[in-house]
Design an enzyme around this catalytic site. Structure first.
Site, PDB file in Angstrom:
ATOM      1  N   LYS A  22       0.829  -1.209   0.000  1.00  0.00           N
ATOM      2  CA  LYS A  22       0.000   0.000   0.000  1.00  0.00           C
ATOM      3  C   LYS A  22       0.862   1.257   0.000  1.00  0.00           C
ATOM      4  O   LYS A  22       0.632   2.187  -0.778  1.00  0.00           O
ATOM      5  CB  LYS A  22      -0.906   0.000   1.232  1.00  0.00           C
ATOM      6  CG  LYS A  22      -1.693   1.297   1.395  1.00  0.00           C
ATOM      7  CD  LYS A  22      -2.046   1.604   2.823  1.00  0.00           C
ATOM      8  CE  LYS A  22      -2.598   3.018   2.932  1.00  0.00           C
ATOM      9  NZ  LYS A  22      -2.734   3.477   4.305  1.00  0.00           N
ATOM     10  N   ASN A  23       1.864   1.319   0.886  1.00  0.00           N
ATOM     11  CA  ASN A  23       2.655   2.541   1.022  1.00  0.00           C
ATOM     12  C   ASN A  23       3.488   2.825  -0.229  1.00  0.00           C
ATOM     13  O   ASN A  23       3.792   3.976  -0.525  1.00  0.00           O
ATOM     14  CB  ASN A  23       3.554   2.459   2.251  1.00  0.00           C
ATOM     15  CG  ASN A  23       2.754   2.530   3.542  1.00  0.00           C
ATOM     16  OD1 ASN A  23       1.594   2.935   3.539  1.00  0.00           O
ATOM     17  ND2 ASN A  23       3.353   2.123   4.647  1.00  0.00           N
ATOM     18  N   ARG A  97      -4.992  10.905   2.590  1.00  0.00           N
ATOM     19  CA  ARG A  97      -3.688  11.456   2.959  1.00  0.00           C
ATOM     20  C   ARG A  97      -2.646  11.284   1.853  1.00  0.00           C
ATOM     21  O   ARG A  97      -1.810  12.149   1.631  1.00  0.00           O
ATOM     22  CB  ARG A  97      -3.191  10.805   4.250  1.00  0.00           C
ATOM     23  CG  ARG A  97      -1.908  11.448   4.714  1.00  0.00           C
ATOM     24  CD  ARG A  97      -1.591  11.217   6.161  1.00  0.00           C
ATOM     25  NE  ARG A  97      -0.456  12.053   6.531  1.00  0.00           N
ATOM     26  CZ  ARG A  97      -0.553  13.295   6.939  1.00  0.00           C
ATOM     27  NH1 ARG A  97      -1.723  13.866   7.033  1.00  0.00           N
ATOM     28  NH2 ARG A  97       0.527  14.002   7.233  1.00  0.00           N
ATOM     29  N   ASP A 121      -5.370   8.622   9.021  1.00  0.00           N
ATOM     30  CA  ASP A 121      -5.561   7.980  10.320  1.00  0.00           C
ATOM     31  C   ASP A 121      -5.488   8.975  11.462  1.00  0.00           C
ATOM     32  O   ASP A 121      -4.735   9.943  11.414  1.00  0.00           O
ATOM     33  CB  ASP A 121      -4.454   6.938  10.552  1.00  0.00           C
ATOM     34  CG  ASP A 121      -4.724   5.658   9.799  1.00  0.00           C
ATOM     35  OD1 ASP A 121      -5.880   5.433   9.435  1.00  0.00           O
ATOM     36  OD2 ASP A 121      -3.776   4.893   9.587  1.00  0.00           O
ATOM     37  N   ASP A 319       4.515   0.618  11.589  1.00  0.00           N
ATOM     38  CA  ASP A 319       3.241   0.009  11.208  1.00  0.00           C
ATOM     39  C   ASP A 319       3.054  -1.393  11.772  1.00  0.00           C
ATOM     40  O   ASP A 319       1.947  -1.927  11.746  1.00  0.00           O
ATOM     41  CB  ASP A 319       3.099  -0.033   9.680  1.00  0.00           C
ATOM     42  CG  ASP A 319       2.766   1.331   9.101  1.00  0.00           C
ATOM     43  OD1 ASP A 319       2.358   2.214   9.873  1.00  0.00           O
ATOM     44  OD2 ASP A 319       2.904   1.513   7.881  1.00  0.00           O
ATOM     45  N   MET A 341       7.038   7.464  17.029  1.00  0.00           N
ATOM     46  CA  MET A 341       6.696   8.403  15.964  1.00  0.00           C
ATOM     47  C   MET A 341       5.313   9.041  16.118  1.00  0.00           C
ATOM     48  O   MET A 341       5.116  10.188  15.743  1.00  0.00           O
ATOM     49  CB  MET A 341       6.807   7.720  14.604  1.00  0.00           C
ATOM     50  CG  MET A 341       8.223   7.291  14.270  1.00  0.00           C
ATOM     51  SD  MET A 341       8.377   6.697  12.568  1.00  0.00           S
ATOM     52  CE  MET A 341      10.050   6.055  12.594  1.00  0.00           C
TER      53      MET A 341
END
Length: 435
Positions: A22-23, A97, A121, A319, A341
């Site tokens: 996905k990223n 985003r 998110d 993640d 983070m």
């Protein structure tokens, strides 16, 4: 609003293929705006965030042809820049985003960009400063309309320069690289992110005619070119899915083979799960996770409690911290999970505590998990998914629990995992999508 009804206690068995990353997809799809020629992309994940971005590109005038279940052809030869001025664009872009990464290509090729404040998110403040700092160093001029929360960017005269990023932001680095590939002169980016996703983007841009060196390091050099051409590209398997499936197998005492993992691109992810006591076997490019009744968390060499913390690549990805945390609840031993983070990403542990897990939330960034070695199984409850990664952690908890759980707000999970209920049910899970 949809929910998952999960009947816990079932052991899974079989093979599962991770989706495309996905990223990576969010970066790669934005890069199609850099050329008027055709770009073919394979292993595109069928998830909400990616599909929304493809819709946005189509609304901008990009020609989109679906070639197969996971393959698309894009051609951005007639981009409608007037669409950027519409309410429809601002509404759709603000809901996604990943849409911020269209700015780099727009500035690079067309000299201007516009974007409303992106959503995403609710995992804490995710600032855009790194993106905008890089654009400004290249010569872009910004105007922020505070009343409407809209950014207007003029990038007609981008020029290469040296920049030291304040943080190694993955999306920020990707955006700046895409802005710099057709800027005049040479750009040097120090403290650049070097995740596999970014390596993939740079390799793709080089095939399109860009001149990027230092790929895979935190020091990138980019010689600007006049124009980029078409190419084809295949996405990496999603490392977050791979880690999620490893944790799922351990929690549910399941025997799972995760196919086509590109293990050499996973960094320290496999070793981190091994430190949690989970056995992994590499069979070619597949990862075999045997069924384990017990798994024991390692300690540090001096016997002190293990800490698992997120780091910039090649450290452990943030993640997967939620997966490590939930997996530790049924291990033997104790682990401190340190989420550096994002300040709100551990705010799902109250649900796990309600299920019977022994967790101390030390502060917004740290949680101590005391593994009970399956002596007290988790119990099914009703809960709500706060974000993509926590949602899957709660799904894993529900699958290992005794009784039935209901997980609300699963739209969050759908944003990051394609047909996760169907794919896990094929292995023996009991997950029902209810409305």
């Amino acid at each position: 609003m949809a929910s998952f009804k999960v009947e816990g206690g079932h052991r899974l068995k079989g093979e599962i293929i991770p989706q495309g990353a996905k990223n990576e997809a969010l970066q790669i799809l934005c890069a199609v705006l850099l050329t008027s020629e055709k770009v073919t992309i394979h292993k595109v994940p069928n998830i909400r965030d990616v599909n929304k971005l493809i819709e946005l590109l189509a609304d901008m005038g990009v020609k989109v042809h679906k070639l197969g279940p996971e393959s698309y052809e894009f051609q951005a030869d007639e981009v409608n820049l007037d669409y950027l001025e519409t309410e429809d664009f601002l509404k759709k872009a603000s809901a996604l985003r990943g849409s911020v990464m269209i700015l780099g290509p727009l500035l690079s090729r067309f000299g201007k960009g516009k974007l409303s404040k992106p959503g995403g998110d609710k995992i804490g403040r995710r600032r855009m400063d790194t993106h905008f700092y890089g654009f400004q160093k290249l010569g872009a001029e910004f105007h922020y309309d505070a009343k409407n929360e809209i950014f207007h960017i003029d990038g007609k005269n981008l020029k290469g320069t040296y920049m030291l990023l304040d943080e190694a932001s993955v999306t920020g680095t990707a955006n700046i690289v895409m802005a710099a590939v057709m800027a005049e002169g040479k750009t040097t980016i120090y403290n650049a992110a070097c995740e596999p996703y970014l390596q993939q983007l740079c390799d793709m841009l080089n095939r399109m005619g860009a001149k990027i060196t230092g790929v895979g390091s935190n020091l990138l050099h980019i010689d600007g070119v006049k124009v980029l051409g078409g190419t084809s590209h295949t996405m990496l398997p999603d490392m977050i899915e791979i880690g999620s499936f490893i944790g799922l197998a351990a929690m549910t005492q399941s025997e799972i083979t995760i196919k086509d993992c590109q293990i050499h691109r996973l960094g320290i992810i496999p070793d981190t799960f091994r430190r949690m006591g989970i056995k992994l076997e590499f069979r070619g490019d597949d990862i075999f996770v045997p069924a384990q009744k017990h798994y024991e968390i390692e300690t540090f060499i001096d016997g002190s409690i293990l800490t698992v913390a997120d780091q910039i690549w090649p450290g452990f990805t943030p993640d997967l911290l939620s997966i490590v945390l939930v997996t530790a609840t049924q291990a033997k031993g104790t682990v401190l999970v340190h989420q550096k983070m994002f300040e709100s990403r551990l705010f799902f542990v109250d649900k796990l505590i309600d299920m019977g897990a022994q967790i101390i939330l030390c502060d917004p960034h740290r949680a101590t998990v005391i593994g009970l070695d399956r002596k007290y199984p988790l119990r099914g409850i009703r809960m709500t998914s706060p974000d993509i990664r926590a949602g899957v952690a709660l799904l894993i908890a529900a699958m290992s629990a005794s009784g039935t759980s209901i997980i609300d707000n699963i739209e969050q999970i759908d944003r990051g995992y394609q047909n996760i209920d169907e794919r896990l049910n094929a292995l023996g899970a009991k997950i029902e999508r209810i409305h």
